[in-house]
Scaffold this motif. Structure first.
Motif: not given
Length: 878
Positions: A145-152
């Motif tokens: 859930t802290l992957d860049p896309d998910y963060y975005d």
RNA sequence: GGGCGGAUAGCUCAGCGGGAGAGCACGUCCCUUACAAGGACGGGGUCGCAGGUUCGACUCCUGCUCCGCCCACCA
């Protein structure tokens, strides 16, 4: 092919899993020619390893995924892990504490690096555990859930809600404050617990020197922040005091007595002290009466400098000291034991302090309303159904959601504050523009992070590429089913429905299956902190993943209630895997050099036994398919267990040994053996993927893997009640002879001489004579009736009498056995006669029930008559 | 305080208006050429308690007793 005698999971499971992965069987890519099916894994926290509860949850998801994949759906099982904000921060802080460090020592960035190391480690452990369990997730899609896309996606969601006015900053609520974690929490992250405490009755003297009033409190330390005393408007005892002033003890502050209907006159003395700074109800009352707010407990749980000479004391220490001081001042009129409830931090168990604190809130009223509508309209269905009511209760009484956390680990709140005038702007990146309020260009990001559940509420669509308009999203959303634990029904399930409707304008899943909670044998919840957690890998290493999966499905998946887990049950189901394996060995050996695909099934002359097992197979296909469709996992497992073990192995397989001796029956028998087992393996595959694959590969087959073989569709054509009835009779006779043998202590090798009085079933039994003789190790003679010229022992199977001639001593001994059975039949006869002799029964019971009862009477009477011949002492010789 | 779930064989659990079931455990016999991680045959339960409805109750209703869970601002 030489197959080892005992099935050894450790020799096959990991290799098979690798093969499946390499062949891309787990991949699910949008394909408009095929219907989609999708399930989202309830993302495990990266706080530690998985326990048996996770194993159950993921097994059930995998069972569904494999089932639908075989049924031709393009099945996606989406894996991922959750950064789990507060939970992970806490475990890492505990790690640091062991080295004598605090997170402040590392600074925010240093601490985050430390957490990332933890995440790497446990993320990998979790994925390894899941793979060992055999789940068929599309690993190329795994998401943190802290992957860049998910963060975005999280930032995007926040900004959209903010612009819509759904997110606001407020200090107009009491929030749940955890002094240890030093953060606000949502209502759902507070667990309530009963506790033995005291109720102090304290006198507040009148400001005019009168006797004043006595109030009851559990929290004397908050007296220091009292700003009023309240009574119920109708309370005649205190009416004269309303509007006058009393003096708060120890601080000598004169405060008003106010009247408020929210005061319960029945409780305590009917007068309550008002502390708006430290109690939610008092805060409301204080607001309505225009009272000031005093705060004496700081964010760290210690008394602040407003607390006079109690300043610096820890709050519970302060409670004792304040109580002592009151006592010394002679103001405590009474103290009684009191059982109370305290809220504790879900993560660190510290007692929560209700506190005034400015936080971000999410107005979820409209979202909750839409979610409730979707549930009421059946667009989201719950299994078992009662959980819908539980969800609706919560949604219908929704309260603002505190979404900000004073943590370092999580999604930063995408709000930027003007450094000059403190004007906020929501934006995913540093605003390029000047402050719309003052024109300055200095921005500072809000230091807080979001509630973990804010990000996980986006899971069903953020994983598929949202906010981008992706093919994945269009194809797989909404997903098919969510399988999860009831513990996160509100925290996660309801919020996913709310956010799904908010951002996608569509529910995130059509079905929600709430799986049982797995407990240990003492009925305690599986939990690492309780030391009751069982490591799934340990069970897998000992007995194999299939055994663990089947055990969990068969024994821990009755949706109606929680279940107790014992590793011993995995040993039991390991035996089942072995059984399947050995049945396969037998069939493989039987088929050697023979190709079932060269046979035209239509040309085969099926015997009764073949028609019987084929009929049973079709019923099994039907029952198992229906069970998987209805999330009745345990029923699917138990049905297959019974079919494979009791029907196929115990009977058909044994019969086949007889049938195969007849050259004319060989093809048919081989074909039926192969076909039945091959189909049953496919039915069993979703629960026991490994042994079914190993066995399926050993059998003649078409296609690369049972995993991607077509699901057997039930064909009721071959269902054959006549064949089933016939085989039941044969089995009954065999059982009766075996029972007689056992009672007669007939040596195992010896054939027993048996006489059958078969009546109308003579022709049928004649036909199966070889089967009966082989399976019962008997020599059978058909006779017209039991003439009893000699002593006999015998039994009755439906219309058939089974008896053996023997010597007098044996016969007398065995007559006892028949006598006991006869007694029971007599009792049964009494019951049936009594019922039929009851005029009310004849008049009121449905005709078919009465008729059935009459038929039963005839049956029981016939049985009694036959049995009585074997139950009497033997006639004198000659 | 409100709500939900559970109480059936020694253990874990099915059944939920018309003859008490499964798996394991237990007992006896058997290393019979798929499997001793097996086979055959057995023993074992006033279905928590008390009322009620019904021709008939383990099954439906009411109350109670225990166990578990959830929700709630009586200090």
């Amino acid at each position: 092919m030489e197959l080892v005698k005992a099935y050894d999971p450790s020799q096959v499971e990991e290799a098979l899993y690798r093969t499946w992965m390499e062949r891309g069987y787990f991949r699910a890519l949008p394909d408009r020619r095929r219907a989609p099916w999708a399930v989202m894994m309830p993302l495990p926290n990266v706080t530690g390893e998985l326990h048996i509860g996770h194993a159950l949850n993921n097994t059930l998801q995998d069972v569904q995924t494999r089932f639908w994949r075989m049924r031709g759906r393009n099945a996606l099982y989406q894996p991922g892990t959750d950064h789990a904000g507060i939970a992970t921060q806490n475990v890492v802080e505990r790690e640091l504490a062991r080295q004598g460090l605090r997170r402040e020592d590392l600074g925010r960035e240093g601490f985050e690096q430390q957490v990332w190391r933890w995440v790497e480690k446990y993320g990998q452990i979790i994925y390894a555990q899941l793979q060992r369990l055999g789940v068929s997730c599309d690993w190329d899609r795994k998401i943190f859930t802290l992957d860049p896309d998910y963060y975005d996606a999280v930032q995007e969601a926040f900004v959209r809600l903010y612009r819509k006015g759904r997110l606001y900053r407020s200090r107009d609520y009491m929030v749940n404050w955890c002094p240890r974690c030093a953060t606000a929490l949502s209502d759902l992250e507070v667990v309530h617990e009963e506790l033995d405490s005291f109720l102090w009755y304290v006198r507040y003297p009148g400001a005019d020197g009168s006797e004043g009033v006595v109030i009851a409190t559990q929290r004397p330390e908050t007296i220091l922040a009292d700003v009023a005393v309240a009574v119920h408007p109708e309370d005649s005892r205190y009416r004269h005091l309303v509007g006058r002033q009393v003096v708060v003890p120890l601080v000598d502050r004169p405060v008003p007595v106010v009247a408020d209907p929210r005061v319960d006159p029945e409780f305590g003395t009917g007068a309550v002290k008002i502390t708006p700074g430290h109690d939610p109800l008092d805060y409301e009352i204080g607001k309505d009466h225009g009272l000031p707010i005093l705060v004496v407990i700081g964010e760290d749980g210690r008394m602040n400098d407003q607390a006079g000479h109690f300043a610096g004391l820890e709050r519970f220490e302060a409670r004792e000291r304040v109580a002592q001081a009151l006592q010394q001042a002679g103001l405590v009129v009474h103290r009684e034991p009191y059982r109370t409830r305290v809220g504790r931090c879900d993560r660190c168990h510290t007692v929560i302090e209700p506190a005034l604190s400015e936080q971000w809130f999410c107005d979820v009223r409209e979202m909750a309303q839409r979610a409730a509508e979707a549930i009421r309209a059946g667009r989201v269905r719950f299994f078992p159904e009662r959980w819908a009511g539980v969800a609706l209760d919560w949604l219908d009484n929704i309260r603002p959601w505190c979404v900000s956390r004073q943590l370092w680990w999580g999604h930063r709140i995408p709000v930027w504050w003007c450094e000059v005038c403190h004007h906020p702007v929501a934006s995913k990146a540093v605003p390029q523009e000047a402050c719309p309020a003052c024109g300055a260009r200095a921005w500072r990001q809000d230091p807080d992070v979001l509630d973990t559940w804010f990000s996980s509420a986006l899971w069903p669509f953020a994983t598929l590429g949202w906010p981008r308009d992706t093919e994945d999203l269009r194809y797989f959303y909404p997903t098919s089913v969510l399988i999860t634990d009831r513990g996160i029904l509100f925290l996660w399930v309801c919020r996913m429905i709310m956010f799904g409707l908010e951002f996608m304008d569509e529910v995130p899943f059509h079905h929600v299956y709430i799986n049982p909670t797995v407990m240990d044998l003492q009925g305690r919840r599986m939990s690492k902190s309780l030391g009751t957690g069982v490591d799934p890998l340990q069970a897998i290493r000992r007995y194999g993943a299939d055994a663990l999966r089947f055990g969990l499905v068969a024994r821990c998946s009755q949706a109606q209630q929680d279940l107790r887990f014992d590793e011993k049950m995995v040993a039991d189901t390991r035996n089942f895997a072995n059984k399947v394996w050995n049945a396969t060995r037998y069939v493989v050996r039987t088929l050697e050099g023979w190709d079932p695909y060269a046979v035209d099934p239509a040309s085969l002359q099926l015997r009764t036994a073949d028609r019987w097992i084929t009929s049973r197979l079709q019923r099994t296909i039907q029952a198992v398919t229906a069970a998987y469709e209805a999330y009745e996992f345990d029923r699917a497992a138990k049905t297959l267990y019974h079919f494979l073990w009791s029907e196929f192995c115990d009977w058909y397989l044994e019969m086949s040994k007889v049938l195969l001796q007849d050259p004319q029956a060989q093809d048919t028998t081989r074909y039926t053996l192969w076909r039945t087992l091959e189909v049953a393996l496919r039915l069993l595959h979703p629960i026991m993927p490994f042994v079914t694959e190993a066995a399926w590969q050993a059998l003649p087959h078409r296609g690369d893997s049972v995993m991607v073989a077509a699901w057997p569709e039930a064909d009721l054509g071959p269902v054959d009640p006549a064949a089933e009835e016939e085989m039941e009779l044969v089995q009954g006779v065999v059982r009766e002879i075996r029972s007689l043998r056992a009672d007669l202590r007939t040596p195992p090798q010896e054939r027993v001489e048996v006489h059958l009085v078969a009546g109308g079933t003579g022709a049928i039994l004649q036909m199966h004579r070889l089967l009966v003789e082989a399976l019962a190790r008997a020599r059978v003679r058909f006779v017209e009736e039991c003439l009893r010229p000699h002593p006999v022992a015998g039994g009755v199977v439906g219309p058939v009498e089974v008896w053996v001639p023997l010597d007098r001593a044996q016969a007398d001994r065995l007559a006892q056995r028949a006598r006991e059975e006869l007694e029971e039949v007599e009792r049964e006869l009494q019951r049936v006669r009594a019922r039929l002799g009851n005029p009310d029964f004849l008049r009121r019971a449905p005709a078919e029930v009465v008729e059935a009862e009459r038929a039963r009477l005839r049956e029981v009477e016939a049985r009694r008559d036959k049995l009585s011949r074997y139950a009497v002492p033997q006639p004198p010789r000659g």
